[in-house]
Scaffold this motif. Structure first.
Motif, PDB file in Angstrom:
ATOM      1  N   LEU A 151     -13.495  -2.022  12.825  1.00 34.16           N
ATOM      2  CA  LEU A 151     -12.690  -0.806  12.956  1.00 34.16           C
ATOM      3  C   LEU A 151     -12.772   0.030  11.682  1.00 34.16           C
ATOM      4  CD1 LEU A 151      -9.541  -2.556  14.456  1.00 34.16           C
ATOM      5  CD2 LEU A 151     -11.447  -1.508  15.697  1.00 34.16           C
ATOM      6  N   PRO A 152     -12.666   1.337  11.789  1.00 39.70           N
ATOM      7  CA  PRO A 152     -12.660   2.184  10.591  1.00 39.70           C
ATOM      8  C   PRO A 152     -11.455   1.860   9.708  1.00 39.70           C
ATOM      9  CG  PRO A 152     -12.956   3.502  12.594  1.00 39.70           C
ATOM     10  CD  PRO A 152     -12.567   2.132  13.035  1.00 39.70           C
ATOM     11  N   ALA A 153     -11.651   1.945   8.405  1.00 41.49           N
ATOM     12  CA  ALA A 153     -10.547   1.726   7.460  1.00 41.49           C
ATOM     13  C   ALA A 153     -10.728   2.651   6.265  1.00 41.49           C
ATOM     14  CB  ALA A 153     -10.503   0.273   6.996  1.00 41.49           C
ATOM     15  N   ASP A 154      -9.691   3.394   5.932  1.00 42.38           N
ATOM     16  CA  ASP A 154      -9.727   4.263   4.762  1.00 42.38           C
ATOM     17  C   ASP A 154      -9.656   3.461   3.470  1.00 42.38           C
ATOM     18  OD1 ASP A 154      -9.005   7.336   5.842  1.00 42.38           O
ATOM     19  OD2 ASP A 154      -8.337   5.718   7.139  1.00 42.38           O
ATOM     20  N   ILE A 155      -8.925   2.343   3.504  1.00 43.07           N
ATOM     21  CA  ILE A 155      -8.751   1.482   2.337  1.00 43.07           C
ATOM     22  C   ILE A 155      -8.792   0.035   2.801  1.00 43.07           C
ATOM     23  CG2 ILE A 155      -7.304   0.898   0.348  1.00 43.07           C
ATOM     24  CD1 ILE A 155      -5.863   3.568   0.694  1.00 43.07           C
ATOM     25  N   VAL A 156      -9.450  -0.825   2.023  1.00 46.53           N
ATOM     26  CA  VAL A 156      -9.406  -2.274   2.249  1.00 46.53           C
ATOM     27  C   VAL A 156      -8.603  -2.897   1.107  1.00 46.53           C
ATOM     28  CG1 VAL A 156     -10.726  -4.410   2.469  1.00 46.53           C
ATOM     29  CG2 VAL A 156     -11.623  -2.280   3.437  1.00 46.53           C
ATOM     30  N   LEU A 157      -7.610  -3.694   1.449  1.00 43.76           N
ATOM     31  CA  LEU A 157      -6.794  -4.375   0.451  1.00 43.76           C
ATOM     32  C   LEU A 157      -7.176  -5.846   0.389  1.00 43.76           C
ATOM     33  CD1 LEU A 157      -3.200  -2.965   1.144  1.00 43.76           C
ATOM     34  CD2 LEU A 157      -5.024  -2.012  -0.285  1.00 43.76           C
ATOM     35  N   PHE A 158      -7.256  -6.384  -0.828  1.00 38.37           N
ATOM     36  CA  PHE A 158      -7.534  -7.803  -1.012  1.00 38.37           C
ATOM     37  C   PHE A 158      -6.321  -8.486  -1.635  1.00 38.37           C
ATOM     38  CE2 PHE A 158     -11.857  -6.035  -0.951  1.00 38.37           C
ATOM     39  CZ  PHE A 158     -12.432  -6.859   0.016  1.00 38.37           C
ATOM     40  N   THR A 159      -5.659  -9.317  -0.835  1.00 44.88           N
ATOM     41  CA  THR A 159      -4.600 -10.175  -1.349  1.00 44.88           C
ATOM     42  C   THR A 159      -5.260 -11.394  -1.991  1.00 44.88           C
ATOM     43  OG1 THR A 159      -4.385 -11.432   0.704  1.00 44.88           O
ATOM     44  CG2 THR A 159      -3.118  -9.375   0.541  1.00 44.88           C
ATOM     45  N   PRO A 160      -4.490 -12.305  -2.620  1.00 51.26           N
ATOM     46  CA  PRO A 160      -5.116 -13.452  -3.289  1.00 51.26           C
ATOM     47  C   PRO A 160      -6.051 -14.240  -2.375  1.00 51.26           C
ATOM     48  CG  PRO A 160      -2.828 -13.287  -3.925  1.00 51.26           C
ATOM     49  CD  PRO A 160      -3.033 -12.257  -2.851  1.00 51.26           C
ATOM     50  N   ILE A 161      -7.223 -14.529  -2.888  1.00 50.70           N
ATOM     51  CA  ILE A 161      -8.249 -15.279  -2.158  1.00 50.70           C
ATOM     52  C   ILE A 161      -8.335 -16.677  -2.749  1.00 50.70           C
ATOM     53  CG2 ILE A 161     -10.720 -15.424  -1.654  1.00 50.70           C
ATOM     54  CD1 ILE A 161     -10.756 -12.334  -1.695  1.00 50.70           C
ATOM     55  N   GLY A 162      -8.208 -17.683  -1.894  1.00 51.12           N
ATOM     56  CA  GLY A 162      -8.254 -19.071  -2.343  1.00 51.12           C
ATOM     57  C   GLY A 162      -8.956 -19.934  -1.312  1.00 51.12           C
ATOM     58  N   LEU A 163      -8.853 -21.243  -1.508  1.00 52.15           N
ATOM     59  CA  LEU A 163      -9.520 -22.193  -0.627  1.00 52.15           C
ATOM     60  C   LEU A 163      -8.728 -22.359   0.666  1.00 52.15           C
ATOM     61  CD1 LEU A 163     -10.562 -24.943  -3.202  1.00 52.15           C
ATOM     62  CD2 LEU A 163     -12.065 -23.308  -2.061  1.00 52.15           C
ATOM     63  N   ASP A 164      -9.359 -22.060   1.765  1.00 51.10           N
ATOM     64  CA  ASP A 164      -8.778 -22.275   3.091  1.00 51.10           C
ATOM     65  C   ASP A 164      -9.859 -21.974   4.125  1.00 51.10           C
ATOM     66  OD1 ASP A 164      -6.866 -23.051   4.861  1.00 51.10           O
ATOM     67  OD2 ASP A 164      -5.592 -21.293   4.666  1.00 51.10           O
ATOM     68  N   HIS A 165      -9.763 -22.615   5.267  1.00 52.17           N
ATOM     69  CA  HIS A 165     -10.719 -22.422   6.365  1.00 52.17           C
ATOM     70  C   HIS A 165     -12.161 -22.670   5.904  1.00 52.17           C
ATOM     71  CE1 HIS A 165      -7.508 -20.891   8.827  1.00 52.17           C
ATOM     72  NE2 HIS A 165      -7.241 -19.935   7.953  1.00 52.17           N
ATOM     73  N   GLU A 166     -12.341 -23.689   5.056  1.00 50.69           N
ATOM     74  CA  GLU A 166     -13.678 -23.951   4.511  1.00 50.69           C
ATOM     75  C   GLU A 166     -14.663 -24.381   5.595  1.00 50.69           C
ATOM     76  OE1 GLU A 166     -13.644 -25.875   0.374  1.00 50.69           O
ATOM     77  OE2 GLU A 166     -11.622 -26.283   1.096  1.00 50.69           O
ATOM     78  N   ALA A 167     -14.163 -25.019   6.646  1.00 57.68           N
ATOM     79  CA  ALA A 167     -15.060 -25.457   7.714  1.00 57.68           C
ATOM     80  C   ALA A 167     -15.693 -24.273   8.430  1.00 57.68           C
ATOM     81  CB  ALA A 167     -14.289 -26.331   8.711  1.00 57.68           C
ATOM     82  N   LEU A 249      -2.461   5.870  -2.707  1.00 57.53           N
ATOM     83  CA  LEU A 249      -3.767   6.474  -2.449  1.00 57.53           C
ATOM     84  C   LEU A 249      -3.859   7.026  -1.025  1.00 57.53           C
ATOM     85  CD1 LEU A 249      -6.256   4.103  -4.291  1.00 57.53           C
ATOM     86  CD2 LEU A 249      -5.050   6.116  -5.139  1.00 57.53           C
ATOM     87  N   LEU A 250      -3.209   6.350  -0.088  1.00 58.07           N
ATOM     88  CA  LEU A 250      -3.197   6.854   1.281  1.00 58.07           C
ATOM     89  C   LEU A 250      -2.438   8.178   1.352  1.00 58.07           C
ATOM     90  CD1 LEU A 250      -4.283   5.863   4.034  1.00 58.07           C
ATOM     91  CD2 LEU A 250      -2.023   4.871   4.464  1.00 58.07           C
ATOM     92  N   ALA A 251      -1.301   8.234   0.679  1.00 54.85           N
ATOM     93  CA  ALA A 251      -0.502   9.470   0.678  1.00 54.85           C
ATOM     94  C   ALA A 251      -1.258  10.611   0.023  1.00 54.85           C
ATOM     95  CB  ALA A 251       0.825   9.227  -0.044  1.00 54.85           C
ATOM     96  N   GLU A 252      -1.949  10.316  -1.080  1.00 48.38           N
ATOM     97  CA  GLU A 252      -2.730  11.355  -1.748  1.00 48.38           C
ATOM     98  C   GLU A 252      -3.856  11.854  -0.850  1.00 48.38           C
ATOM     99  OE1 GLU A 252      -4.002   9.571  -5.377  1.00 48.38           O
ATOM    100  OE2 GLU A 252      -2.032   9.755  -6.368  1.00 48.38           O
ATOM    101  N   GLY A 253      -4.508  10.913  -0.144  1.00 49.49           N
ATOM    102  CA  GLY A 253      -5.622  11.299   0.721  1.00 49.49           C
ATOM    103  C   GLY A 253      -5.187  12.097   1.938  1.00 49.49           C
ATOM    104  N   GLN A 254      -3.970  11.839   2.417  1.00 46.17           N
ATOM    105  CA  GLN A 254      -3.472  12.518   3.623  1.00 46.17           C
ATOM    106  C   GLN A 254      -2.520  13.664   3.295  1.00 46.17           C
ATOM    107  OE1 GLN A 254      -4.580  11.743   6.697  1.00 46.17           O
ATOM    108  NE2 GLN A 254      -5.923  10.206   5.753  1.00 46.17           N
ATOM    109  N   ASP A 255      -2.266  13.869   2.006  1.00 51.25           N
ATOM    110  CA  ASP A 255      -1.337  14.907   1.561  1.00 51.25           C
ATOM    111  C   ASP A 255       0.075  14.657   2.095  1.00 51.25           C
ATOM    112  OD1 ASP A 255      -0.731  17.134   0.032  1.00 51.25           O
ATOM    113  OD2 ASP A 255      -1.054  18.544   1.671  1.00 51.25           O
ATOM    114  N   TRP A 256       0.477  13.378   2.065  1.00 49.55           N
ATOM    115  CA  TRP A 256       1.836  13.007   2.418  1.00 49.55           C
ATOM    116  C   TRP A 256       2.688  12.973   1.158  1.00 49.55           C
ATOM    117  CZ3 TRP A 256      -0.263   8.238   5.463  1.00 49.55           C
ATOM    118  CH2 TRP A 256      -0.711   8.663   6.722  1.00 49.55           C
TER     119      TRP A 256
END
Length: 409
Positions: A151-167, A249-256
């Motif tokens: 899906l289209p996304a104006d911004i991608v956010l990365f929360t903490p990345i750790g060990l999980d779903h290794e299989a 950044l979303l507000a700045e991009g959309q002039d909100w």
């Protein structure tokens, strides 16, 4: 072409798709979007190992308190699949779900969508029908091949990345980070919260390869003041800061227009079940879905900050989790007994006897959550229920009132 006459019939069909059946490709979602047309609302995708739901919730309330109509797509659900698709914080009706399911079936005829893809397709259609002004897509698993990546996304956010779903994502932190980094779009915009140095290096390299802009939330916003958030724990301040950076950044991009009072209100109103959630019960409970080592460490810090020492811990996990890394953290959460119940009907749940044997002598297996809680009635607590979100779901099924914000809050 199949048409669903009511919500129970749709739920029954959804069950046949297999909650845990995965086929990580983007081709089916791309074909669906060609038939349904791409979403045309501003969107943010939230990717990571821990904190996705909380960050999505913070961002959703920030948008709502600024008067914007917002759709939030999240997973998993606790009791009702309708929890996954929210408009202004509310579930759609069963009739609306049936209408969306039938529309999605038309647009995806012959595609054999998976469980998660079907729900994602319905969310695309549902948010368009609701005429939302912004959407938050929480990734289900990974990043590169997650259905929300199509899906289209104006911004991608990365929360903490750790060990999980290794299989599924591959062994080791670098493999997992590479998969999640694949959510970035060529030439796009991404923001990350704090990460391990190895993870940050992977994200930076991927951004450079794609010509994407990768920003750090700490360079965009200050940490919110302690005690100003609707979600408890020091880790939630970082999740809130990431949401604030995205909102800016979303507000700045959309002039909100951004408003300090609305912003403070949005952060204080955030609520999501199972995140350091205090529940008035007998005995008093704390519910937290910490299901990997990183999340358990955050839970321990939140308990320390709140001055809470559980009298009893109730813990369960799935067989695909890295239990060895979790054991010392589980044992450190409290001084009292640890009860490990089964999760009936969940084939991925670790059997209580096996889990108890691995955790040690303080641990006692139980048939299910009720068998763990019933003997504790009348005790002063607090009792910590943590681990698998599916364990928490067992409590919510019996106590659906606890899925919503307390009226006094």
């Amino acid at each position: 072409m199949r048409r669903f006459k009511d919500f129970p019939e749709f739920e029954a069909h959804l069950d046949t798709l297999g909650l845990f059946r995965m086929d990580l490709t983007l081709g089916r979602m791309a074909a669906f979007l060609r038939a349904a047309s791409d979403p045309d609302y501003p969107a943010v995708q939230v990717v990571g190992t821990n904190g996705k739901g909380s960050t999505s919730t913070f961002l959703g309330t920030l948008l709502s308190t600024h008067g914007l109509r917002v759709g939030v797509y999240t997973s998993p659900h606790f009791v009702n699949v309708r929890e996954r698709l929210l408009v202004d914080g509310a579930m759609l009706s069963e009739n609306e779900w049936v209408e969306l399911a039938n529309e999605a079936a038309v647009c995806s005829e012959g595609l054999d969508l998976t469980y998660f893809e079907m729900l994602t397709a319905m969310a695309v259609l549902g948010f368009r029908r609701a005429e939302v002004q912004a959407v938050i897509w929480e990734a289900g698993l990974g990043g590169t091949w997650d259905a929300t990546r199509a899906l289209p996304a104006d911004i991608v956010l990365f929360t903490p990345i750790g060990l999980d779903h290794e299989a599924i994502l591959g062994p080791g932190l670098e493999r997992i980070a590479r998969d999640k980094a694949g959510a970035m779009r060529p030439g796009g915009l991404a923001i990350t919260g704090p990460q391990e140095p190895l993870v940050m290096d992977v994200l930076c390299r991927r951004a450079e390869e794609l010509g994407a802009t990768l920003l750090r939330s700490a360079d965009l916003e200050d940490l919110p003041p302690a005690g100003s958030l609707g979600l408890a724990g020091p880790h939630q301040r970082e999740n809130a800061r990431l949401a604030l950076a995205a909102w800016r950044l979303l507000a700045e991009g959309q002039d909100w227009k951004r408003d300090a009072a609305a912003q403070a209100k949005g952060l204080s109103r955030a609520f999501i079940p199972g995140r350091m959630q205090s529940v008035a019960y007998d005995p008093p409970l704390i519910l937290d879905g910490a299901h990997n080592a990183h999340a358990l460490a955050a839970l321990a810090a939140a308990l320390r900050e709140g001055g809470v020492r559980p009298a009893t811990t109730i813990f369960a996990c799935l067989t695909d989790k890295n239990l060895e890394s979790m054991i010392p953290l589980i044992l450190s959460l409290g001084d009292g007994p640890i009860l490990v119940p089964g999760i009936p009907g969940n084939e991925r749940a670790m059997p209580p006897d096996k889990l108890a044997a691995r955790l040690g002598p303080r641990v006692r297996p139980c048939v299910d959550l009720c068998a763990a809680l019933n003997p504790l009635t009348g005790s002063s607590g607090p009792v910590l229920v943590c681990g698998s979100l599916y364990l928490l779901a067992e409590f919510y099924k019996q106590n659906p009132w606890s899925l919503t914000r307390p009226q006094a809050a």
